[in-house]
Design a protein around this motif. Sequence first.
Motif, mmCIF file in Angstrom:
data_model
loop_
_atom_site.group_PDB
_atom_site.id
_atom_site.type_symbol
_atom_site.label_atom_id
_atom_site.label_comp_id
_atom_site.label_asym_id
_atom_site.label_seq_id
_atom_site.Cartn_x
_atom_site.Cartn_y
_atom_site.Cartn_z
ATOM 1 N N ALA A 275 0.816 -1.219 0.000
ATOM 2 C CA ALA A 275 0.000 0.000 0.000
ATOM 3 C C ALA A 275 0.847 1.266 0.000
ATOM 4 O O ALA A 275 0.345 2.349 -0.343
ATOM 5 N N TRP A 276 2.115 1.159 0.357
ATOM 6 C CA TRP A 276 2.934 2.351 0.582
ATOM 7 C C TRP A 276 3.211 3.128 -0.701
ATOM 8 O O TRP A 276 2.974 4.352 -0.762
ATOM 9 N N GLY A 277 3.703 2.473 -1.724
ATOM 10 C CA GLY A 277 3.995 3.164 -2.982
ATOM 11 C C GLY A 277 2.783 3.869 -3.567
ATOM 12 O O GLY A 277 2.843 5.069 -3.894
ATOM 13 N N PRO A 278 1.643 3.173 -3.707
ATOM 14 C CA PRO A 278 0.435 3.844 -4.202
ATOM 15 C C PRO A 278 -0.007 5.026 -3.340
ATOM 16 O O PRO A 278 -0.513 6.019 -3.862
ATOM 17 N N ALA A 279 0.188 4.935 -2.022
ATOM 18 C CA ALA A 279 -0.201 6.047 -1.144
ATOM 19 C C ALA A 279 0.621 7.295 -1.454
ATOM 20 O O ALA A 279 0.091 8.417 -1.460
ATOM 21 N N LEU A 280 1.915 7.116 -1.739
ATOM 22 C CA LEU A 280 2.754 8.249 -2.124
ATOM 23 C C LEU A 280 2.340 8.799 -3.487
ATOM 24 O O LEU A 280 2.254 10.018 -3.682
ATOM 25 N N ASP A 281 2.096 7.902 -4.439
ATOM 26 C CA ASP A 281 1.735 8.316 -5.793
ATOM 27 C C ASP A 281 0.424 9.098 -5.810
ATOM 28 O O ASP A 281 0.301 10.115 -6.508
ATOM 29 N N GLU A 282 -0.559 8.624 -5.050
ATOM 30 C CA GLU A 282 -1.875 9.275 -5.028
ATOM 31 C C GLU A 282 -1.776 10.720 -4.538
ATOM 32 O O GLU A 282 -2.569 11.566 -4.939
ATOM 33 N N GLY A 284 0.999 12.623 -4.826
ATOM 34 C CA GLY A 284 2.017 13.356 -5.572
ATOM 35 C C GLY A 284 3.245 13.689 -4.755
ATOM 36 O O GLY A 284 3.876 14.743 -4.949
ATOM 37 N N ILE A 285 3.611 12.811 -3.843
ATOM 38 C CA ILE A 285 4.746 13.063 -2.959
ATOM 39 C C ILE A 285 6.056 12.744 -3.672
ATOM 40 O O ILE A 285 6.230 11.658 -4.222
ATOM 41 N N GLU A 286 6.958 13.722 -3.649
ATOM 42 C CA GLU A 286 8.252 13.570 -4.319
ATOM 43 C C GLU A 286 9.135 12.592 -3.553
ATOM 44 O O GLU A 286 9.234 12.642 -2.329
ATOM 45 N N ARG A 287 9.802 11.711 -4.279
ATOM 46 C CA ARG A 287 10.748 10.784 -3.667
ATOM 47 C C ARG A 287 12.155 11.366 -3.755
ATOM 48 O O ARG A 287 12.603 11.735 -4.846
ATOM 49 N N VAL A 288 12.828 11.431 -2.614
ATOM 50 C CA VAL A 288 14.181 11.982 -2.546
ATOM 51 C C VAL A 288 15.148 10.840 -2.274
ATOM 52 O O VAL A 288 15.021 10.139 -1.266
ATOM 53 N N THR A 289 16.119 10.657 -3.181
ATOM 54 C CA THR A 289 17.096 9.573 -3.047
ATOM 55 C C THR A 289 18.499 10.174 -2.991
ATOM 56 O O THR A 289 18.866 10.988 -3.838
ATOM 57 N N TYR A 290 19.283 9.769 -1.991
ATOM 58 C CA TYR A 290 20.626 10.314 -1.796
ATOM 59 C C TYR A 290 21.675 9.408 -2.418
ATOM 60 O O TYR A 290 21.485 8.192 -2.538
ATOM 61 N N SER A 291 22.792 10.023 -2.799
ATOM 62 C CA SER A 291 23.872 9.264 -3.439
ATOM 63 C C SER A 291 24.569 8.368 -2.414
ATOM 64 O O SER A 291 24.536 8.616 -1.206
ATOM 65 N N ASP A 292 25.212 7.331 -2.932
ATOM 66 C CA ASP A 292 25.949 6.412 -2.058
ATOM 67 C C ASP A 292 27.039 7.142 -1.283
ATOM 68 O O ASP A 292 27.285 6.858 -0.110
#
Length: 336
Positions: A275-282, A284-292
């Motif tokens: 349920a988590w991914g769809p909840a973010l998509d619905e 419009g929450i931006e996903r922030v990913t940091y570099s290694d």
Amino acid sequence: MNKLLQRTAIAALSLAFAGEALATEWNVSLWGKRRAFTEHVEKLAELVSEKTGGEFTLNISYGGLSKNRENLDGISIGAFEMAQFCAGYHRDKNPSITVLELPFLGVSSLEQEREISQALYQQPAVQEDLARWNATLLMPSPLPQYNIVGVGDAPTTLAAYEGLSVRATGGIGKAMEAVGAVPTSMSATEVRQAMDSGVVKAVSFAPHAHMSFGTIENAKWWTTNLNPGTVNCPVVANTDALNDLSDAHRAALLGSIDEALDHYIATYNGATMDAWGPALDERGIERVTYSDSELAAFKDKVAGPAAAAWVADNTAKGLPAQELLDFVSGMISSGS
């Protein structure tokens, strides 16, 4: 004939009272609402009732018995027989298990979190620590690595956390402080109001809690891989109440823990994460990913000093702190 009837009536009443005496009800103090975080307690109640033919019941209350930060106190005085709490809510009350809240320990799954927690709970120093509160550790509430949702501009680099007010407890709070954020410790039930009123701009939670406590409703961004750590939230019983159970009821309770945890992990890894991914998509929450490289620098800056400080502080309190840390680290490095 009258004497026979009287004896029969007395015998029937004696059996009735004996049957009533066999019935056991425990009050269980949780908070919030039923969610992935409480599914093992719900399953435990179901299993115990089934195994005892309804003679032993767990009456689960979501906030009706105590505030979540006071559950351990309630257990200590026997206000209720079972409760869930999070170590980071009151580190001084349960310092031994806060080793599992150190940042960047490297626990990789709910299954591993469960195994390490259950093993740590068996350590004599840990049991003695909780015994001060007349509490017996029953089972953990394994949680994935926490990540952060927030409002305003997304912190696309770790430097952007400078001055950001973040709800973060325990070792996660220490980690956020190391990158310049301003951590605030508050219970889960207080978080949504604090976020809506601007007291905090961001909140660290596991996915289930972000959904359950509404932090994603107004959020603009979510960190996918910050993974600074997690919290340890055991379920405990009042030791006197546990000892007072009949052998059959105690066996039903303790013998149901593994099945309850199996159910919990299956639910979390399944329905909750689905349920988590769809909840973010619905939303419009931006996903922030940091570099290694940023994450490696973050870990180097935080992990060692936090562990050293934890050992020093808790050795001074009389705990075998280095021994407990080595025990946990050894299980992680061995892939347990």
